[in-house]
Scaffold this motif. Structure first.
Motif, PDB file in Angstrom:
ATOM      1  N   UNK A  67       0.783  -1.231   0.000  1.00 24.48           N
ATOM      2  CA  UNK A  67       0.000   0.000   0.000  1.00 24.48           C
ATOM      3  C   UNK A  67       0.808   1.270   0.000  1.00 24.48           C
ATOM      4  N   UNK A  68       2.135   1.165   0.107  1.00 21.48           N
ATOM      5  CA  UNK A  68       2.946   2.382   0.191  1.00 21.48           C
ATOM      6  C   UNK A  68       3.081   3.064  -1.164  1.00 21.48           C
ATOM      7  N   UNK A  69       3.334   4.339  -1.078  1.00 22.69           N
ATOM      8  CA  UNK A  69       3.554   5.147  -2.263  1.00 22.69           C
ATOM      9  C   UNK A  69       5.026   5.530  -2.329  1.00 22.69           C
ATOM     10  N   UNK A  70       5.460   5.920  -3.500  1.00 21.02           N
ATOM     11  CA  UNK A  70       6.834   6.377  -3.663  1.00 21.02           C
ATOM     12  C   UNK A  70       7.037   7.669  -2.880  1.00 21.02           C
ATOM     13  N   UNK A  99      17.020  -3.325  -4.845  1.00 27.39           N
ATOM     14  CA  UNK A  99      15.935  -3.664  -5.767  1.00 27.39           C
ATOM     15  C   UNK A  99      14.719  -2.890  -5.288  1.00 27.39           C
ATOM     16  N   UNK A 100      14.154  -2.053  -6.156  1.00 27.31           N
ATOM     17  CA  UNK A 100      12.981  -1.318  -5.699  1.00 27.31           C
ATOM     18  C   UNK A 100      11.993  -1.075  -6.824  1.00 27.31           C
ATOM     19  N   UNK A 101      10.778  -0.833  -6.390  1.00 28.31           N
ATOM     20  CA  UNK A 101       9.719  -0.424  -7.305  1.00 28.31           C
ATOM     21  C   UNK A 101       8.924   0.668  -6.608  1.00 28.31           C
ATOM     22  N   UNK A 102       8.086   1.303  -7.335  1.00 27.58           N
ATOM     23  CA  UNK A 102       7.243   2.334  -6.748  1.00 27.58           C
ATOM     24  C   UNK A 102       6.547   3.125  -7.828  1.00 27.58           C
ATOM     25  N   UNK A 103       5.524   3.822  -7.422  1.00 31.48           N
ATOM     26  CA  UNK A 103       4.790   4.683  -8.332  1.00 31.48           C
ATOM     27  C   UNK A 103       3.395   4.191  -8.647  1.00 31.48           C
ATOM     28  N   UNK A 104       3.174   2.885  -8.599  1.00 31.27           N
ATOM     29  CA  UNK A 104       1.856   2.338  -8.922  1.00 31.27           C
ATOM     30  C   UNK A 104       0.774   2.834  -7.991  1.00 31.27           C
ATOM     31  N   UNK A 105       1.042   2.786  -6.678  1.00 28.01           N
ATOM     32  CA  UNK A 105       0.044   3.270  -5.720  1.00 28.01           C
ATOM     33  C   UNK A 105      -0.116   4.779  -5.796  1.00 28.01           C
ATOM     34  N   UNK A 106       0.946   5.490  -6.165  1.00 26.19           N
ATOM     35  CA  UNK A 106       0.838   6.945  -6.321  1.00 26.19           C
ATOM     36  C   UNK A 106      -0.206   7.276  -7.383  1.00 26.19           C
ATOM     37  N   UNK A 107      -0.236   6.491  -8.449  1.00 17.84           N
ATOM     38  CA  UNK A 107      -1.203   6.724  -9.527  1.00 17.84           C
ATOM     39  C   UNK A 107      -2.570   6.170  -9.158  1.00 17.84           C
ATOM     40  N   UNK A 130      12.452   8.882  -8.662  1.00 13.72           N
ATOM     41  CA  UNK A 130      13.164   7.623  -8.897  1.00 13.72           C
ATOM     42  C   UNK A 130      14.601   7.909  -9.298  1.00 13.72           C
ATOM     43  N   UNK A 131      14.806   8.884 -10.177  1.00  8.92           N
ATOM     44  CA  UNK A 131      16.164   9.252 -10.591  1.00  8.92           C
ATOM     45  C   UNK A 131      16.992   9.711  -9.395  1.00  8.92           C
ATOM     46  N   UNK A 132      16.371  10.465  -8.487  1.00  9.72           N
ATOM     47  CA  UNK A 132      17.073  10.928  -7.287  1.00  9.72           C
ATOM     48  C   UNK A 132      17.477   9.750  -6.409  1.00  9.72           C
ATOM     49  N   UNK A 133      16.583   8.773  -6.240  1.00  7.58           N
ATOM     50  CA  UNK A 133      16.927   7.579  -5.453  1.00  7.58           C
ATOM     51  C   UNK A 133      18.083   6.811  -6.092  1.00  7.58           C
ATOM     52  N   UNK A 134      18.046   6.666  -7.409  1.00  4.84           N
ATOM     53  CA  UNK A 134      19.114   5.956  -8.102  1.00  4.84           C
ATOM     54  C   UNK A 134      20.439   6.700  -7.941  1.00  4.84           C
ATOM     55  N   UNK A 135      20.409   8.021  -8.033  1.00  3.29           N
ATOM     56  CA  UNK A 135      21.633   8.811  -7.863  1.00  3.29           C
ATOM     57  C   UNK A 135      22.197   8.675  -6.449  1.00  3.29           C
ATOM     58  N   UNK A 136      21.317   8.660  -5.451  1.00  6.07           N
ATOM     59  CA  UNK A 136      21.769   8.482  -4.055  1.00  6.07           C
ATOM     60  C   UNK A 136      22.515   7.170  -3.910  1.00  6.07           C
ATOM     61  N   UNK A 137      22.004   6.125  -4.541  1.00  5.07           N
ATOM     62  CA  UNK A 137      22.601   4.799  -4.411  1.00  5.07           C
ATOM     63  C   UNK A 137      23.899   4.689  -5.167  1.00  5.07           C
ATOM     64  N   UNK A 138      24.044   5.425  -6.287  1.00  8.15           N
ATOM     65  CA  UNK A 138      25.251   5.262  -7.086  1.00  8.15           C
ATOM     66  C   UNK A 138      26.433   6.081  -6.574  1.00  8.15           C
TER      67      UNK A 138
END
Length: 139
Positions: A67-70, A99-107, A130-138
């Motif tokens: 049920x969580x949102x991004x 490994x992550x997903x997100x955005x479906x519940x936001x919509x 999502x791009x910000x999360x990926x940048x944080x990880x890299x």
């Protein structure tokens, strides 16, 4: 009255179970270098988590919650456990793969849902987050 009390306890127990993050389930295997973040895709049944652990023969930490949102919170999952906050709160020591997903519940939980053009601003915001999360990880 007693039946109402029992139902209330059952509902509380169920909500506590749903709100707790799933934990790695393969004891005795080395500490995880992979973690999962996200929503119902990863959290609802736990099958993806279990299958990945079995296939990789290693523990995987998971912070995913149904049920969580991004970006935000809703009646099913508070903002505290948004995918962004799952990452912020996660123990990242030794983690090499996220490994992550997100955005479906936001919509799904947004009023723009019937129209792609009405959802465009939300889709752009999700893409940026999502791009910000990926940048944080890299880094």
């Amino acid at each position: 009255m007693q039946t109402l009390f029992k139902r209330g306890l059952a509902a509380l127990a169920l909500s506590t179970l749903v709100s707790l993050p799933a934990m790695a389930s393969n004891p005795g295997i080395s500490s995880p270098d992979t973690m999962i973040l996200g929503d119902s895709i990863f959290a609802l049944s736990g099958d993806i988590h279990e299958n990945l652990e079995a296939d990789l023969d290693e523990n995987i930490d998971t912070y995913a919650r149904s049920g969580c949102q991004l970006t935000g919170g809703n009646v099913l999952c508070s903002r505290l456990y948004s995918v962004e906050n799952q990452y912020a709160r996660a123990d990242k020591s030794g983690i090499r793969t996220v490994i992550f997903n997100g955005g479906g519940n936001d919509i799904q939980l947004n009023s723009c849902r019937p129209s792609l053009s009405a959802c465009r601003p939300l889709l752009n915001e999700l893409e940026d987050r999502i791009a910000t999360l990926v940048q944080k990880r890299s880094r």
